[in-house]
Design a protein around this motif. Structure first.
Motif, PDB file in Angstrom:
ATOM      1  N   UNK A  23      33.759 -19.336 -30.247  1.00 32.51           N
ATOM      2  CA  UNK A  23      32.596 -18.931 -30.700  1.00 32.51           C
ATOM      3  C   UNK A  23      32.520 -18.231 -32.172  1.00 32.51           C
ATOM      4  N   UNK A  24      33.663 -17.311 -32.305  1.00 35.63           N
ATOM      5  CA  UNK A  24      33.945 -16.819 -33.487  1.00 35.63           C
ATOM      6  C   UNK A  24      34.527 -17.755 -34.467  1.00 35.63           C
ATOM      7  N   UNK A  64      33.779 -32.552 -25.812  1.00 35.09           N
ATOM      8  CA  UNK A  64      33.007 -32.498 -27.078  1.00 35.09           C
ATOM      9  C   UNK A  64      31.795 -31.772 -26.790  1.00 35.09           C
ATOM     10  N   UNK A  65      31.128 -32.228 -25.872  1.00 35.06           N
ATOM     11  CA  UNK A  65      29.491 -31.862 -25.634  1.00 35.06           C
ATOM     12  C   UNK A  65      29.707 -30.427 -25.235  1.00 35.06           C
ATOM     13  N   UNK A  66      30.836 -29.961 -24.571  1.00 33.11           N
ATOM     14  CA  UNK A  66      31.081 -28.439 -24.222  1.00 33.11           C
ATOM     15  C   UNK A  66      31.179 -27.511 -25.597  1.00 33.11           C
ATOM     16  N   UNK A  69      28.043 -27.296 -27.440  1.00 36.89           N
ATOM     17  CA  UNK A  69      27.204 -26.410 -26.932  1.00 36.89           C
ATOM     18  C   UNK A  69      27.582 -25.265 -26.491  1.00 36.89           C
ATOM     19  N   UNK A  70      28.857 -24.793 -26.904  1.00 36.30           N
ATOM     20  CA  UNK A  70      29.413 -23.581 -26.448  1.00 36.30           C
ATOM     21  C   UNK A  70      28.578 -22.427 -26.776  1.00 36.30           C
ATOM     22  N   UNK A  81      31.855 -22.996 -14.041  1.00 30.54           N
ATOM     23  CA  UNK A  81      30.383 -23.713 -13.381  1.00 30.54           C
ATOM     24  C   UNK A  81      29.604 -24.392 -14.559  1.00 30.54           C
ATOM     25  N   UNK A  82      29.908 -23.649 -15.656  1.00 29.09           N
ATOM     26  CA  UNK A  82      28.875 -24.034 -16.674  1.00 29.09           C
ATOM     27  C   UNK A  82      29.553 -25.682 -17.426  1.00 29.09           C
ATOM     28  N   UNK A  83      30.993 -25.538 -17.496  1.00 35.86           N
ATOM     29  CA  UNK A  83      31.397 -26.741 -17.839  1.00 35.86           C
ATOM     30  C   UNK A  83      31.147 -28.005 -16.779  1.00 35.86           C
ATOM     31  N   UNK A  84      31.265 -27.804 -15.498  1.00 37.72           N
ATOM     32  CA  UNK A  84      30.915 -28.609 -14.332  1.00 37.72           C
ATOM     33  C   UNK A  84      29.353 -29.071 -14.582  1.00 37.72           C
TER      34      UNK A  84
END
Length: 196
Positions: A23-24, A64-66, A69-70, A81-84
Motif C-alpha cells: 500500500x506504501x 490482479x483484482x486484489x 483494490x488493495x 477473508x478479504x481475498x476470499x
C-alpha cells in the motif's frame, strides 16, 4: 495437527506488514502475498470451476483484482477473508457469464473416460458435482478453510444465520446422497433385494 499457540497471530501480523509495504508503493512485496495464498486460491477456484486452465486464469485475475483494490482492504477482517471475498465475487461473475456454456463443457467432461481415480475420489467428485456453485462455496469455506459463519458472511455477503441454515441443509443433502448411493450399490433401491 494443531497450530502452535501464537503462530497464527504472528503469520497474520507478517501478512499485514507486507500489505502495508504494498500500500506504501512497494509493488514487489505483492509477490509475497501471491506466494502465501496462491495454493489456497487455486484449490478454492478449482473446486468451483473444475477445470485447470480456467482455474489458473481465475487465480491470476483474482490476484490482479486484489492488487488493484488493495486500498479498499481494512484490518476489520483478516486479509485471507478479504481475498476470499474477492475470489467469491469473481467466480460468481464468471459462472454467470459462462452460464449454459459451462453446463455443456461439464457434460462433455463427464462423458470423458475417467482414468486412475479411486472409488473414494470418484465419490467426492460426484458429490461436488451434485452441489450448486453456492453450496460448493459454502462447503469449501466452512470445511476446508474452516471459516466461522461470521467470516463466511463477510466473504459471501450473506447473514451468518442464513449460512448456518444453508450449511446444515447442505450436510443433510450430502448425507442423503451418500446413503442413496450406498443403497444403490447394495441393491436396496426400487425394491431390489437381489432375488428375482
Amino acid at each position: 495437527m494443531q497450530p502452535i499457540p501464537g503462530e497464527a497471530e504472528e503469520k497474520k501480523a507478517q501478512i499485514e506488514a507486507v500489505i502495508e509495504r504494498v500500500q506504501s508503493g512497494d509493488k514487489d512485496a505483492y509477490g509475497l502475498i501471491i506466494r502465501q495464498f496462491e495454493r489456497q486460491m487455486y484449490t478454492y477456484c478449482y473446486y468451483i470451476l473444475k477445470n485447470h486452465a480456467e482455474t489458473e486464469d481465475a487465480v491470476q485475475e483474482i490476484f490482479i483484482r486484489a492488487y488493484l483494490n488493495l486500498h479498499k482492504y481494512s484490518r476489520q477482517v483478516s486479509f485471507s477473508a478479504w481475498l476470499y471475498k474477492v475470489a467469491y465475487h469473481h467466480l460468481i461473475n464468471m459462472k454467470k457469464k459462462q452460464g449454459r456454456w459451462v453446463q455443456l463443457v461439464d457434460k462433455c467432461m463427464e462423458e470423458q473416460p475417467v482414468q486412475q481415480i479411486t472409488p473414494h475420489d470418484t465419490m467426492i467428485q460426484e458429490l461436488l458435482t451434485y452441489l450448486t456453485a453456492e453450496e460448493r462455496h459454502i462447503l469449501l469455506l466452512k470445511s476446508v478453510e474452516q471459516y466461522s459463519f461470521e467470516e463466511m458472511g463477510e466473504v459471501m455477503g450473506v447473514k451468518p444465520a442464513t449460512l448456518r441454515k444453508k450449511y446444515e441443509r447442505l450436510r443433510r443433502k450430502l448425507m442423503d446422497r451418500v446413503l442413496e448411493k450406498g443403497e444403490i450399490a447394495h441393491g436396496k433401491i426400487a425394491g431390489s433385494s437381489g432375488v428375482r
